[in-house]
Write an enzyme that holds these catalytic residues in place. Structure first.
Site, PDB file in Angstrom:
ATOM      1  N   GLY A   9      -8.598   9.509   8.900  1.00 37.30           N
ATOM      2  CA  GLY A   9      -8.895   9.615  10.319  1.00 37.30           C
ATOM      3  C   GLY A   9      -9.958  10.630  10.682  1.00 37.30           C
ATOM      4  O   GLY A   9     -10.273  10.821  11.847  1.00 37.30           O
ATOM      5  N   ALA A  33      -9.748   5.727   3.525  1.00 36.31           N
ATOM      6  CA  ALA A  33      -9.605   6.893   4.400  1.00 36.31           C
ATOM      7  C   ALA A  33     -10.871   7.739   4.460  1.00 36.31           C
ATOM      8  O   ALA A  33     -11.559   7.940   3.453  1.00 36.31           O
ATOM      9  CB  ALA A  33      -8.434   7.778   3.990  1.00 36.31           C
ATOM     10  N   GLY A  34     -11.146   8.238   5.652  1.00 35.45           N
ATOM     11  CA  GLY A  34     -12.254   9.162   5.868  1.00 35.45           C
ATOM     12  C   GLY A  34     -13.564   8.517   6.273  1.00 35.45           C
ATOM     13  O   GLY A  34     -14.478   9.209   6.725  1.00 35.45           O
ATOM     14  N   LYS A  75       0.875  -1.172   0.000  1.00 38.32           N
ATOM     15  CA  LYS A  75       0.000   0.000   0.000  1.00 38.32           C
ATOM     16  C   LYS A  75       0.911   1.220   0.000  1.00 38.32           C
ATOM     17  O   LYS A  75       1.633   1.474   0.968  1.00 38.32           O
ATOM     18  CB  LYS A  75      -0.909   0.019   1.225  1.00 38.32           C
ATOM     19  CG  LYS A  75      -1.788   1.269   1.277  1.00 38.32           C
ATOM     20  CD  LYS A  75      -2.579   1.369   2.573  1.00 38.32           C
ATOM     21  CE  LYS A  75      -3.314   2.707   2.629  1.00 38.32           C
ATOM     22  NZ  LYS A  75      -4.033   2.903   3.907  1.00 38.32           N
ATOM     23  N   ASN A  81      -9.738   1.843   9.224  1.00 39.08           N
ATOM     24  CA  ASN A  81      -9.090   1.469  10.475  1.00 39.08           C
ATOM     25  C   ASN A  81      -9.703   2.209  11.657  1.00 39.08           C
ATOM     26  O   ASN A  81     -10.312   1.616  12.540  1.00 39.08           O
ATOM     27  CB  ASN A  81      -7.588   1.737  10.374  1.00 39.08           C
ATOM     28  CG  ASN A  81      -6.792   1.235  11.573  1.00 39.08           C
ATOM     29  OD1 ASN A  81      -5.579   1.374  11.623  1.00 39.08           O
ATOM     30  ND2 ASN A  81      -7.424   0.627  12.551  1.00 39.08           N
ATOM     31  N   SER A  82      -9.566   3.542  11.648  1.00 43.73           N
ATOM     32  CA  SER A  82      -9.985   4.346  12.803  1.00 43.73           C
ATOM     33  C   SER A  82     -11.455   4.153  13.153  1.00 43.73           C
ATOM     34  O   SER A  82     -11.814   4.133  14.333  1.00 43.73           O
ATOM     35  CB  SER A  82      -9.723   5.831  12.527  1.00 43.73           C
ATOM     36  OG  SER A  82      -8.352   6.065  12.276  1.00 43.73           O
TER      37      SER A  82
END
Length: 283
Positions: free
Chosen positions: A179, A206-207, A118, A228-229
């Site tokens: 994040g 992301a986001g 990645k 992830n977050s």
């Protein structure tokens, strides 16, 4: 309940669920889950393990730069990752130049024994936006070296074109700042990328902050989502991982089913029999 022969699926007599071949291919691997999951920020290693398992994800991202509190905890982390028996996607997180990302990718290939990477090259510390110039430069080198590059980029169509022209078979545009949990900031941009590259594997990365964001991304025709977050920082990461599993499945199924077209005005969903004739012919 009988199955209808001309349909591309069957209905299970007991559960009444659709039985479909939901496998897909990415990076030369055939998988069933379309949820890619990260391995950072969890309250504990055990919590991370449980969340990844219940998510059903078959790809977990890990960073070569991951800092452990000590050798024992670091070893425990890698033991958990290995025990999961799923594909590992090393990332170049923390890189700020093409040279730095290339070196990290080369080291990761030796450590993890995979040509997957990645590609992350951060260009701005304020919003952690990927550097498009350094990302393209690094991708060109890594592809020539035999890597299967998963480039993380913004939702910029021109950057996506540059990456595709280099030979990237996978592109991972962000939904919004990493994040942030803001969801799909510019869905029209994501739609444009999907239309421009119907044959590439596209992953929203992301986001994403809520399961509904993941469903929306999948309804746009994206092949998968990476997050992830949203799971790791939830009050109950394990339950949230399960929620995202269902959300991704629902979004993909909705895309494949074909959503109805939006209408400018209301349209009755009930039969017109028995209603006044002037209502039946009302535009």
């Amino acid at each position: 309940m009988r199955s209808i022969s001309w349909l591309p699926y069957k209905v299970d007599k007991m559960t009444k669920h659709l039985e479909t071949d939901n496998t897909w291919e990415i990076g030369g691997k055939r998988l069933s889950s379309r949820l890619l999951i990260g391995s950072a920020l969890y309250p504990s290693p055990a919590n991370m393990e449980d969340a990844i398992k219940i998510s059903g994800s078959q790809i977990v991202t890990v960073s070569l730069r991951r800092q452990a509190a000590g050798d024992n905890s670091g070893n425990a982390f890698w033991d958990i990752i290995k025990s999961l028996g799923i594909e590992v996607l090393p990332n170049t997180a923390g890189s700020h130049s093409a040279k730095e990302a290339i070196t990290t990718a080369q080291m990761a290939r030796e450590v993890f024994g995979t040509n997957w990477v990645k590609l992350e090259v951060i260009g701005d510390q304020y919003n952690l936006q990927p550097d498009p110039f350094e990302t393209v430069k690094a991708a060109e080198v890594l592809i020539k070296e035999g890597f299967e590059v998963f480039p993380y980029t913004t939702d910029d169509l021109v950057v996506a074109k540059r990456l595709a022209d280099l030979g990237c078979k996978i592109i991972m545009p962000w939904g919004s700042m990493i994040g942030s949990g803001k969801g799909l900031m510019n869905p029209d941009n994501l739609i444009a990328i999907r239309k421009q590259f119907p044959d590439l594997k596209l992953v929203v990365d992301a986001g994403i902050g809520k399961p509904s964001h993941a469903t929306q991304a999948m309804e746009l025709g994206y092949d998968a989502v990476l997050l992830n977050s949203a799971i790791a920082l939830a009050q109950d990461p394990v339950k949230m991982a399960d929620a995202f599993r269902v959300a991704v499945e629902a979004g993909r199924l909705g895309y494949e089913a074909g959503v109805m077209k939006e209408r400018e005005f209301a349209s009755p969903s009930t039969p017109t029999v028995g209603t006044p004739f002037w209502h039946q012919f009302k535009e």
